[in-house]
Design a protein around this motif. Structure first.
Motif, PDB file in Angstrom:
ATOM      1  N   ALA A  24      11.462 -11.121  22.883  1.00 31.57           N
ATOM      2  CA  ALA A  24      10.213 -11.156  22.123  1.00 31.57           C
ATOM      3  C   ALA A  24      10.461 -10.690  20.689  1.00 31.57           C
ATOM      4  O   ALA A  24      11.305  -9.821  20.443  1.00 31.57           O
ATOM      5  CB  ALA A  24       9.176 -10.256  22.793  1.00 31.57           C
ATOM      6  N   PRO A  25       9.749 -11.264  19.716  1.00 34.61           N
ATOM      7  CA  PRO A  25       9.915 -10.815  18.327  1.00 34.61           C
ATOM      8  C   PRO A  25       9.664  -9.310  18.199  1.00 34.61           C
ATOM      9  O   PRO A  25       8.714  -8.780  18.772  1.00 34.61           O
ATOM     10  CB  PRO A  25       8.843 -11.619  17.584  1.00 34.61           C
ATOM     11  N   GLY A  26      10.550  -8.636  17.525  1.00 36.45           N
ATOM     12  CA  GLY A  26      10.417  -7.191  17.345  1.00 36.45           C
ATOM     13  C   GLY A  26      11.061  -6.373  18.437  1.00 36.45           C
ATOM     14  O   GLY A  26      11.157  -5.143  18.313  1.00 36.45           O
ATOM     15  N   ALA A  27      11.515  -7.015  19.533  1.00 39.04           N
ATOM     16  CA  ALA A  27      12.233  -6.290  20.579  1.00 39.04           C
ATOM     17  C   ALA A  27      13.590  -5.840  20.041  1.00 39.04           C
ATOM     18  O   ALA A  27      14.139  -6.460  19.124  1.00 39.04           O
ATOM     19  CB  ALA A  27      12.413  -7.168  21.813  1.00 39.04           C
ATOM     20  N   PRO A  28      14.160  -4.757  20.577  1.00 38.19           N
ATOM     21  CA  PRO A  28      15.441  -4.247  20.059  1.00 38.19           C
ATOM     22  C   PRO A  28      16.527  -5.319  19.985  1.00 38.19           C
ATOM     23  O   PRO A  28      17.291  -5.369  19.015  1.00 38.19           O
ATOM     24  CB  PRO A  28      15.806  -3.140  21.054  1.00 38.19           C
ATOM     25  N   VAL A  29      16.611  -6.181  21.025  1.00 37.61           N
ATOM     26  CA  VAL A  29      17.639  -7.224  21.027  1.00 37.61           C
ATOM     27  C   VAL A  29      17.483  -8.128  19.816  1.00 37.61           C
ATOM     28  O   VAL A  29      18.460  -8.442  19.111  1.00 37.61           O
ATOM     29  CB  VAL A  29      17.554  -8.039  22.337  1.00 37.61           C
ATOM     30  N   GLN A  30      16.268  -8.553  19.538  1.00 36.06           N
ATOM     31  CA  GLN A  30      16.054  -9.464  18.419  1.00 36.06           C
ATOM     32  C   GLN A  30      16.153  -8.764  17.068  1.00 36.06           C
ATOM     33  O   GLN A  30      16.533  -9.374  16.070  1.00 36.06           O
ATOM     34  CB  GLN A  30      14.688 -10.162  18.556  1.00 36.06           C
ATOM     35  N   ARG A  31      15.855  -7.490  17.010  1.00 32.67           N
ATOM     36  CA  ARG A  31      16.010  -6.762  15.746  1.00 32.67           C
ATOM     37  C   ARG A  31      17.482  -6.710  15.348  1.00 32.67           C
ATOM     38  O   ARG A  31      17.833  -6.896  14.181  1.00 32.67           O
ATOM     39  CB  ARG A  31      15.437  -5.352  15.869  1.00 32.67           C
ATOM     40  N   VAL A  32      18.355  -6.456  16.330  1.00 29.77           N
ATOM     41  CA  VAL A  32      19.800  -6.461  16.044  1.00 29.77           C
ATOM     42  C   VAL A  32      20.234  -7.861  15.617  1.00 29.77           C
ATOM     43  O   VAL A  32      20.959  -8.033  14.623  1.00 29.77           O
ATOM     44  CB  VAL A  32      20.593  -6.008  17.285  1.00 29.77           C
ATOM     45  N   ALA A  33      19.795  -8.862  16.376  1.00 26.07           N
ATOM     46  CA  ALA A  33      20.214 -10.231  16.087  1.00 26.07           C
ATOM     47  C   ALA A  33      19.736 -10.688  14.713  1.00 26.07           C
ATOM     48  O   ALA A  33      20.501 -11.300  13.948  1.00 26.07           O
ATOM     49  CB  ALA A  33      19.690 -11.168  17.172  1.00 26.07           C
TER      50      ALA A  33
END
Length: 464
Positions: A13-22
């Protein structure tokens, strides 16, 4: 995105830790892939608690990119290409692509940084861990068919298993864990390679690392398949040779199940607590050394005594902490205690049982219950009735006495003052005398204790 399982896409999901790193790496012009166990766990429906990433970014750039979005950075692994960060409370590690080189005398690779994700995935232990999710626009990369292996419950290595296990023999221990955790069946090539390379485990892997893998296996919901893998490939011979020594029939004439099959069944029945599971694994370790035959039947006199000693020696060799060694050895020593009170439980017997078990009381009760793997319903009911009687007696006495804190009615200082003696052996003997009276008779008042102590001293003084 639509081709990915829904349980994977929920992590993105946008803003999730995984996507923030990516997003941070992508915005800086670097590739980003979610890799390893977090991809595997998401596919099988487990929510990962930490995330590993692979990138073409050098470590200096990883630090620069993650710094502004992280609450905390750690760089202890930087020489191996890894920078860790805590993002919104979630541990994340980013590692530069690697294509390591291994040497025959060590499982620690010479770190060589690579430039592509497929080579990086190929150095991983098993195909189910060699999947990657390209981010921030998700695309699954599965060059070694890890998802298919998960679906078909198959354990394979990305490269030839002789290469994978020859490079890092600890992977053979991890195989046992993945077999048990995910219900995987090793392909024949894996079994052949383990049998061929198993001696490298003891030769170049530290006992501490072996201990850690064994511990992770034992606390799975059901470690049975992994334990059978260790046994049948004889990998266990390299660190726990007593395991296969238990492949002997408890009663060859009537062909009861062998000790090893019984042991693994007991392990599976116990709660996934490390001390309890170790006690289940070791509880009959003394049987091979104590087996004898009487009137055509096998017996194992004092196998709990021999087993406790063997347990201590093996767990110490495996570098388990002293407290774990003590607790497991004590449970092995006590695991037959329930059978010594077949005529019923006196107050004295209950006190001694609770005193000897100490803070392992619940674990001991569970171990003894789980030790019953008989198919004879009558025997199973008899043991359960005996355990229920014991627990009822413990509860009854506990309501009347401080059952879990049984100690002599007087302490060492009181004994020394009353008898007028200095610290020494006589004080210990006096306390032992008082403790024995407490166990046998229940609570004793201070006045009664002083009277008993006086008589004890008089009797000692009359002795020649």
């Amino acid at each position: 995105m639509n081709s990915l399982p829904e349980r994977v896409t929920t992590l993105l999901a946008p803003g999730a830790p995984v996507q923030r790193v990516a997003r941070a790496l992508d915005d800086a012009g670097f590739q980003c892939y979610l890799v390893g166990g977090s991809v595997r766990d998401a596919i099988v429906g487990s929510r990962p608690e930490e995330f590993d990433f692979a990138s073409d970014a050098p470590t200096a750039d990883i630090r620069r990119v993650l710094g502004p979005i992280a609450e905390q950075l750690w760089v202890q692994g930087e020489k191996f290409g890894t920078v860790g960060a805590r993002i919104d409370g979630t541990p994340c590690e980013v590692t530069t692509f690697r294509s390591d080189v291994y040497h025959a005398d060590s499982r620690k690779p010479e770190v060589v940084f690579g430039d592509d994700i497929e080579t990086d995935l190929g150095r991983r232990d098993f195909t189910v861990n060699a999947m990657a999710l390209r981010l921030p626009d998700p695309l699954l990369l599965d060059p070694y068919d890890g998802m298919l292996d998960l679906a078909q419950h198959r354990l394979r290595t990305p490269l030839d298993p002789s290469v994978s296990f020859g490079d890092d023999p600890l992977r053979m221990m991890r195989a046992a864990r993945f077999i048990a955790r995910f219900g995987l069946e090793p392909v024949p090539e894996v079994l052949t390679a383990v049998e061929q390379y198993r001696t490298r485990l003891g030769a170049i892997v530290s006992m501490e690392r072996i201990r850690d893998e064994l511990s992770k296996l034992l606390v799975l919901d059901d470690p049975s398949a992994g334990l059978w893998f260790l046994s049948r490939t004889r990998l266990s011979d390299e660190f726990f040779p007593e395991l296969n020594a238990m492949q002997l029939e408890q009663d060859p004439i009537h062909r009861h199940k062998d000790v090893l099959a019984h042991t693994i069944a007991v392990v599976a029945k116990t709660s996934p607590d490390l001390v309890l599971r170790l006690a289940a694994l070791f509880h009959d370790i003394g049987k091979p050394k104590t087996r004898s035959f009487e009137r055509g039947r096998a017996s194992f006199h004092h196998h709990e005594v021999v087993g406790a000693r063997m347990t201590r020696e093996r767990l110490t060799a495996l570098r388990f902490p002293g407290a774990v060694v003590d607790d497991v050895s004590r449970l092995v020593y006590l695991h037959l205690r329930i059978h010594t009170y077949s005529m019923g439980w006196t107050d004295s017997a209950v006190r001694r049982y609770v005193r000897d078990a100490g803070d392992l009381l619940e674990a001991l009760n569970e171990l003894q219950r789980c030790d019953c793997t008989t198919r004879d319903a009558r025997k199973a009911r008899a043991l359960e009735a005996r355990m229920a009687e014991l627990e009822a007696r413990i509860e009854s006495l506990a309501a009347e006495e401080e059952l879990r804190a049984i100690r002599p009615p007087l302490d060492g200082r009181q004994v020394m003052e009353f008898l007028g003696i200095p610290p020494g052996r006589e004080v210990g003997e006096a306390l032992d005398f008082l403790l024995e009276a407490r166990l046998e008779e229940g609570p004793i008042s201070d006045a009664d204790a002083y009277e008993r102590l006086a008589r004890w001293r008089e009797e000692r003084d009359r002795q020649p």
